[in-house]
Design an enzyme around this catalytic site. Structure first.
Site, mmCIF file in Angstrom:
data_model
loop_
_atom_site.group_PDB
_atom_site.id
_atom_site.type_symbol
_atom_site.label_atom_id
_atom_site.label_comp_id
_atom_site.label_asym_id
_atom_site.label_seq_id
_atom_site.Cartn_x
_atom_site.Cartn_y
_atom_site.Cartn_z
ATOM 1 N N TYR A 63 5.180 43.056 -13.450
ATOM 2 C CA TYR A 63 5.860 42.337 -12.119
ATOM 3 C C TYR A 63 5.422 41.136 -11.711
ATOM 4 C CZ TYR A 63 8.365 42.457 -7.662
ATOM 5 O OH TYR A 63 9.119 42.054 -6.452
ATOM 6 N N ASP A 108 26.213 42.823 -9.625
ATOM 7 C CA ASP A 108 24.903 43.650 -9.928
ATOM 8 C C ASP A 108 25.317 44.492 -11.095
ATOM 9 O OD1 ASP A 108 22.829 44.980 -7.386
ATOM 10 O OD2 ASP A 108 23.056 46.312 -9.083
ATOM 11 N N LYS A 143 7.231 37.480 -11.961
ATOM 12 C CA LYS A 143 7.258 36.627 -10.571
ATOM 13 C C LYS A 143 6.585 35.259 -10.837
ATOM 14 C CE LYS A 143 10.109 39.339 -8.406
ATOM 15 N NZ LYS A 143 11.453 38.975 -8.366
ATOM 16 N N THR A 152 13.241 47.464 2.141
ATOM 17 C CA THR A 152 14.321 47.893 1.196
ATOM 18 C C THR A 152 13.828 49.123 0.508
ATOM 19 O OG1 THR A 152 13.511 46.744 -0.819
ATOM 20 C CG2 THR A 152 14.465 45.314 0.681
ATOM 21 N N VAL A 175 21.470 41.066 -15.860
ATOM 22 C CA VAL A 175 21.006 39.834 -15.868
ATOM 23 C C VAL A 175 19.998 39.727 -17.328
ATOM 24 C CG1 VAL A 175 21.492 38.963 -13.569
ATOM 25 C CG2 VAL A 175 19.210 40.079 -14.308
HETATM 26 N N1 LIG Z 1 11.130 44.689 -1.098
HETATM 27 C C1 LIG Z 1 10.254 43.919 -1.447
HETATM 28 O O1 LIG Z 1 9.412 44.257 -0.357
HETATM 29 C C2 LIG Z 1 10.119 42.652 -2.116
HETATM 30 C C3 LIG Z 1 9.264 41.633 -2.065
HETATM 31 C C4 LIG Z 1 9.210 40.834 -2.755
HETATM 32 C C5 LIG Z 1 10.206 40.403 -3.651
HETATM 33 N N2 LIG Z 1 11.335 41.330 -3.918
HETATM 34 C C6 LIG Z 1 12.232 40.926 -4.739
HETATM 35 O O2 LIG Z 1 13.533 40.800 -4.053
HETATM 36 C C7 LIG Z 1 14.665 41.214 -5.146
HETATM 37 C C8 LIG Z 1 15.574 42.434 -4.388
HETATM 38 O O3 LIG Z 1 14.574 43.366 -4.372
HETATM 39 P P1 LIG Z 1 14.960 44.478 -3.249
HETATM 40 O O4 LIG Z 1 13.919 45.029 -2.509
HETATM 41 O O5 LIG Z 1 16.133 44.552 -2.683
HETATM 42 O O6 LIG Z 1 15.237 45.766 -4.333
HETATM 43 P P2 LIG Z 1 16.376 46.901 -4.495
HETATM 44 O O7 LIG Z 1 15.781 47.830 -5.736
HETATM 45 O O8 LIG Z 1 16.787 47.402 -3.419
HETATM 46 O O9 LIG Z 1 17.402 45.781 -5.408
HETATM 47 C C9 LIG Z 1 17.500 45.414 -6.547
HETATM 48 C C10 LIG Z 1 18.952 45.185 -7.039
HETATM 49 O O10 LIG Z 1 18.932 44.663 -8.330
HETATM 50 C C11 LIG Z 1 19.872 45.124 -9.131
HETATM 51 N N3 LIG Z 1 19.575 45.167 -10.539
HETATM 52 C C12 LIG Z 1 18.428 45.730 -11.238
HETATM 53 N N4 LIG Z 1 18.143 45.434 -12.350
HETATM 54 C C13 LIG Z 1 19.516 44.607 -12.666
HETATM 55 C C14 LIG Z 1 19.743 43.930 -13.933
HETATM 56 N N5 LIG Z 1 19.163 43.773 -14.923
HETATM 57 N N6 LIG Z 1 21.041 42.855 -13.489
HETATM 58 C C15 LIG Z 1 21.524 43.058 -12.359
HETATM 59 N N7 LIG Z 1 21.097 43.591 -11.228
HETATM 60 C C16 LIG Z 1 20.142 44.297 -11.283
HETATM 61 C C17 LIG Z 1 19.751 46.722 -8.818
HETATM 62 O O11 LIG Z 1 20.767 47.455 -9.158
HETATM 63 C C18 LIG Z 1 19.637 46.555 -7.296
HETATM 64 O O12 LIG Z 1 20.918 46.661 -6.791
HETATM 65 C C19 LIG Z 1 13.736 41.743 -6.421
HETATM 66 O O13 LIG Z 1 13.875 40.573 -7.163
HETATM 67 C C20 LIG Z 1 12.540 41.876 -5.781
HETATM 68 O O14 LIG Z 1 11.402 41.676 -6.840
HETATM 69 C C21 LIG Z 1 11.473 42.490 -3.145
#
Ligand SMILES: NC(=O)c1ccc[n+]([C@@H]2O[C@H](COP(=O)([O-])OP(=O)(O)OC[C@H]3O[C@@H](n4cnc5c(N)ncnc54)[C@H](O)[C@@H]3O)[C@@H](O)[C@H]2O)c1
Length: 253
Positions: free
Chosen positions: A156, A39, A160, A191, A66
């Site tokens: 976003y 992370d 995606k 989340t 990343v």
């Molecule tokens: N929560 C939702 O409803 C949802 C729905 C569809 C897709 N997503 C996708 O799921 C994935 C996880 O999301 P989440 O809901 O757990 O969000 P979150 O914010 O809880 O977790 C995201 C994590 O990514 C890390 N991060 C951010 N930028 C980074 C970087 N440059 N390098 C490495 N790590 C980095 C953050 O520190 C965090 O721990 C994401 O790709 C998000 O787009 C989430």
């Protein structure tokens, strides 16, 4: 072959400190896989790895941005120095910048693309050669239903949609290598990324009327790693309670 049989693998999860990854890390560790938690937040990856170990699983913590190619290269070198073979890559790191068209400055749109799209690409470039040389690998990109339909926040949605089509396209690159690549496209998952205004809309916008538990995403990831999933390749697997399955011009009567 038993249901969902899978040899123990080493799984590298980016965004490992996040809400969705918590469900992925836990489910994969419970299935016997070793989890490399990476992370941008060192504290977040340490906490994630500790949570896996506290539950009896195997995990190590790494820090990576990343969105920065040199940081991805440094991670690859750190993992190589530790003599660890990455069998499975889960690209879960992501950011949601709640900006509309006119709100973006000179770099904000690009930053979302860098983290959500270029990041997974660089991670795949860094870690797929090892998978190819060993003749087996799984790549799982966490995309979104925002890449399937239009969405309010253009950076976003574009990132995606790009990630989902990158997923399809890489099956050609990875032809005959033993490495598959798929995306999971979640709807609303419980989340910290989800704001209250969205949660309140769920009964009117999601046919199951439910928010998705991160453990459900973990279960799907575990299945994709299993032997039974060896021919799922290039798929964008939607898990959204039916949210994208109907035309949302009117609210349900
Ligand atoms: N929560 C939702 O409803 C949802 C729905 C569809 C897709 N997503 C996708 O799921 C994935 C996880 O999301 P989440 O809901 O757990 O969000 P979150 O914010 O809880 O977790 C995201 C994590 O990514 C890390 N991060 C951010 N930028 C980074 C970087 N440059 N390098 C490495 N790590 C980095 C953050 O520190 C965090 O721990 C994401 O790709 C998000 O787009 C989430």
């Amino acid at each position: 072959m038993t249901m969902s049989s899978s040899s123990p693998r080493t799984v590298l999860v980016t965004g490992a400190g996040g809400g969705m990854a918590a469900g992925i890390n836990a489910r994969l560790a419970a299935a016997g896989h070793r989890v490399l938690c990476a992370d941008v937040s060192g504290e977040g990856s340490e906490r994630a790895a500790q949570a896996v170990r506290d539950a009896g699983g195997r995990a190590d913590a790494f820090t990576v941005d990343v969105g920065d190619s040199s940081s991805v290269r440094a991670l690859r070198e750190e993992v190589a120095r530790a003599a660890v073979d990455v069998d499975v890559l889960v690209n879960a790191a992501g950011i949601l910048d709640r900006k509309f068209l006119v709100d973006h400055d000179d770099s904000s749109f690009e930053r979302t693309i860098a983290v959500n799209l270029v990041g997974p690409f660089r991670m795949i470039q860094a870690f797929s050669p090892g998978m190819i040389s060993r003749g087996w690998g799984r790549i799982i990109n966490i995309s979104s239903i925002a890449g399937v339909t239009g969405y309010a926040y253009p950076s976003y949605a574009a990132s995606k949609a790009g990630l989902s089509n990158l997923t399809r396209s890489l099956v050609i690159d990875l032809w005959g290598t033993g490495v598959t690549v798929n995306s999971i496209c979640p709807g609303v998952v419980d989340t910290p990324m989800v704001i209250d205004a969205v949660r309140e809309q769920i009964p009117r916008k999601v046919p199951t009327e439910e928010i998705i538990d991160p453990a459900e995403i973990g279960a799907l990831a575990a299945f994709l790693i299993s032997d039974e999933a060896c021919n799922i390749n290039g798929a964008n697997l939607v898990i959204d309670g039916g949210a994208t399955s109907y035309f949302q011009l009117f609210d349900r009567p």
